[in-house]
Design a protein around this motif. Structure first.
Motif, PDB file in Angstrom:
ATOM      1  N   GLU A   1       4.166  -6.039   4.052  1.00 41.63           N
ATOM      2  CA  GLU A   1       4.085  -5.389   5.360  1.00 41.63           C
ATOM      3  C   GLU A   1       5.360  -5.712   6.142  1.00 41.63           C
ATOM      4  OE1 GLU A   1       1.899  -3.402   6.650  1.00 41.63           O
ATOM      5  OE2 GLU A   1       0.233  -3.534   5.243  1.00 41.63           O
TER       6      GLU A   1
ATOM      7  N   ASP B   1       6.232   1.176   7.415  1.00 44.07           N
ATOM      8  CA  ASP B   1       4.880   0.762   7.015  1.00 44.07           C
ATOM      9  C   ASP B   1       4.363   1.725   5.951  1.00 44.07           C
ATOM     10  OD1 ASP B   1       2.401  -0.366   6.860  1.00 44.07           O
ATOM     11  OD2 ASP B   1       1.709   0.332   8.810  1.00 44.07           O
TER      12      ASP B   1
ATOM     13  N   HIS C   1       0.844  -1.192   0.000  1.00 46.14           N
ATOM     14  CA  HIS C   1       0.000   0.000   0.000  1.00 46.14           C
ATOM     15  C   HIS C   1       0.876   1.237   0.000  1.00 46.14           C
ATOM     16  CE1 HIS C   1       0.553   0.804   4.382  1.00 46.14           C
ATOM     17  NE2 HIS C   1       0.531  -0.510   4.519  1.00 46.14           N
TER      18      HIS C   1
ATOM     19  N   GLU D   1      -5.100   1.198   2.563  1.00 46.85           N
ATOM     20  CA  GLU D   1      -4.973   0.094   3.522  1.00 46.85           C
ATOM     21  C   GLU D   1      -5.132   0.565   4.950  1.00 46.85           C
ATOM     22  OE1 GLU D   1      -3.280  -2.987   6.110  1.00 46.85           O
ATOM     23  OE2 GLU D   1      -2.611  -0.920   5.941  1.00 46.85           O
ATOM     24  N   GLU D   2      -4.594   1.746   5.225  1.00 39.11           N
ATOM     25  CA  GLU D   2      -4.586   2.208   6.617  1.00 39.11           C
ATOM     26  C   GLU D   2      -5.981   2.570   7.126  1.00 39.11           C
ATOM     27  OE1 GLU D   2      -2.250   1.711   8.458  1.00 39.11           O
ATOM     28  OE2 GLU D   2      -0.342   1.858   7.404  1.00 39.11           O
TER      29      GLU D   2
HETATM   30 ZN   LIG Z   1       0.971  -1.427   6.381  1.00 35.82          ZN
END
Ligand SMILES: [Zn+2]
Length: 382
Positions: free
Chosen positions: A173, A114, A85, A148-149
Motif C-alpha cells: 500500500e 493505490d 491488490h 481489497e477496496e
Molecule cells: Zn490499497
C-alpha cells in the motif's frame, strides 16, 4: 552509489512503462473480468522471474494472482509474503477523463498510487535482486487479491492461509503523505446496523397509540451510540447513515442506522461489542435489533512490527532516505496478517497523494528509492 539504487535508476523508464500498463488496464472491484485481466497482465509480465498463476477467488470478484519469485541464493528457510491488490475504486472508462500521464514530476492516473505502482515497484525490486545476483535466504511470494477496496471478503481466507506460515509480510500500500511514511499501526474497522421497530399510527387521529421508531432511534444515537466514541483512546463510532419512516403524518414503524467503528486495539472492539449488544429501548413499545461487528481487526504495533520497521528504517538510511512511521484509521490487508501475529510492515509501496481522489499521483523521484528499499528489505530480513 548503492548498486540497487543505481540499478533502479537505470531501469526507471521500464518501471514507468510497466506502471502505465497496469494503470491502463482498468480494474474496478465490481468488474471481475477487468480485475482478472489485470491479474493476467501481472502473471504474463512476471512469468520470466516468478513461478505464478491466477486462481479463482469467489463468485462476483476477479481472479487472485499468486507467485513465488526465482531469486539468487541456495539455502531457503521461511517465507516473506508481499501483499497487494489489483482492484481499484475507479469505474471502467475513468481513463477517458483521467489519462495516465507524467507531469510535474509525478505519474497520474486511476489507481496509480493505490496501488498499481506498488505492485510494479515490488516486481522491479525482485528483478534487481536477480540481475545483481544478491542472495536471498527466504522464499519470496507475492499475493495480489482482487477485492481489497470492498473489504477483502472473498480473498481474506487465502491471505490468512498464506501469511500464517510467513516470517514477515510486506504490504505494498502507499506510504503516508508525501514523505511516504511506513504504516506500523492501523485501526480495526467494523460496522453495526441498529434497527428499531416501533408502532405505526396516524399522527393526527391516533397519536398516543403510536410508538415512533424515528424518535427512539434518535435517542439511541444521541444518548447512547454517539457516546461510545472515545477520542482519547482513538475509538470512533460514527452513525453515518440513518433512515426511517414513510410520511410525515405517519408515526414511524421502522428506522435504522448504520454505524462505522474504528478501534486501535482488539480489546476496544470487545468492549464496543458489549455496549452495542446492551442497547435497550427507551420506549418499551419499541424493539431493537443489532447486527454487525468487527470486519478488520486492528493492526497493532507489536514488537514484531516495530522490529521490522527498524530494519527498514536502517536500510533506508543506508540509501540516504529517511523512513518514518505512521498510524492510520484506514484498513488494509495488513490488518489481517498483523492480527495473526505475523510481523507486518505496511505502506512501503509508492509515495504520492490523492488515493481514491482525482489528484491521485505518484512522485517519480521516489520510485528508485522504493525499489532499492524493497529489494534491500527482502534480502535483509533475517
Ligand atoms: Zn490499497
Amino acid at each position: 552509489m548503492d548498486p540497487l539504487l543505481s540499478w533502479a535508476r537505470k531501469n526507471q523508464h521500464a518501471l514507468i512503462r510497466f506502471i502505465r500498463e497496469l494503470v491502463e488496464c482498468e480494474s474496478p472491484t465490481d468488474s471481475p473480468d477487468a480485475v482478472s485481466r489485470c491479474a493476467e497482465l501481472l502473471a504474463d509480465s512476471l512469468s520470466g522471474v516468478a513461478d505464478g498463476r491466477t486462481l479463482a477467488t469467489g463468485p462476483g470478484v476477479g481472479r487472485t494472482y499468486v507467485c513465488e519469485f526465482s531469486l539468487p541464493g541456495h539455502r531457503k528457510s521461511g517465507t516473506i509474503l508481499a501483499l497487494g491488490h489489483s482492484d481499484t475504486v475507479w469505474p471502467l472508462g475513468t481513463l477517458r477523463s483521467m489519462k495516465f500521464r507524467r507531469r510535474d514530476g509525478r505519474l497520474w492516473g486511476p489507481g496509480v498510487l493505490d496501488m498499481k505502482a506498488g505492485l510494479a515497484l515490488f516486481a522491479f525490486a525482485m528483478r534487481a535482486l536477480r540481475d545483481l545476483e544478491i542472495p536471498v535466504s527466504h522464499k519470496v511470494k507475492l499475493l495480489v487479491n482482487p477485492d481489497e477496496e470492498t473489504g477483502s471478503n472473498a480473498s481474506r481466507a487465502t491471505t490468512e492461509r498464506l501469511a500464517k506460515k510467513c516470517r514477515a509480510v510486506l504490504v505494498l500500500e502507499p506510504g503516508t503523505g508525501l514523505e511516504g511514511k511506513a504504516k506500523t499501526a492501523r485501526k480495526g474497522i467494523g460496522s453495526y446496523r441498529v434497527t428499531v421497530r416501533g408502532v405505526a399510527a396516524h399522527s393526527g387521529v391516533d397519536f398516543e397509540k403510536g410508538a415512533s421508531a424515528v424518535v427512539e432511534l434518535s435517542r439511541q444515537i444521541s444518548e447512547r451510540i454517539a457516546g461510545f466514541t472515545d477520542l482519547g483512546h482513538g475509538i470512533t463510532v460514527n452513525p453515518g447513515v440513518i433512515s426511517g419512516g414513510t410520511r410525515s403524518n405517519v408515526i414511524a414503524a421502522e428506522a435504522e442506522t448504520v454505524v462505522d467503528i474504528r478501534v486501535p486495539r482488539a480489546r476496544d472492539a470487545v468492549a464496543l461489542e458489549k455496549k452495542f449488544r446492551a442497547l435497550r429501548p427507551f420506549d418499551k413499545r419499541c424493539s431493537l435489533e443489532v447486527t454487525g461487528g468487527l470486519n478488520r481487526p486492528p493492526m497493532e504495533r507489536s514488537k514484531g512490527v516495530a522490529d521490522l520497521f527498524q530494519l527498514a528504517r536502517g536500510f533506508a538510511a543506508e540509501l540516504g532516505v529517511t523512513l518514518e512511521e505512521s498510524s492510520t484509521g484506514g484498513g488494509s490487508d495488513g490488518n489481517f496478517t498483523a492480527a495473526l501475529g505475523v510481523p507486518t510492515l505496511d505502506g512501503i509501496g509508492a509515495v504520492g497523494e490523492g488515493a481514491h481522489a482525482a489528484h491521485e499521483s505518484v512522485l517519480v523521484d521516489c520510485l528508485a528509492d522504493r525499489v532499492a528499499l524493497l529489494a534491500r528489505l527482502v534480502a535483509g530480513i533475517g
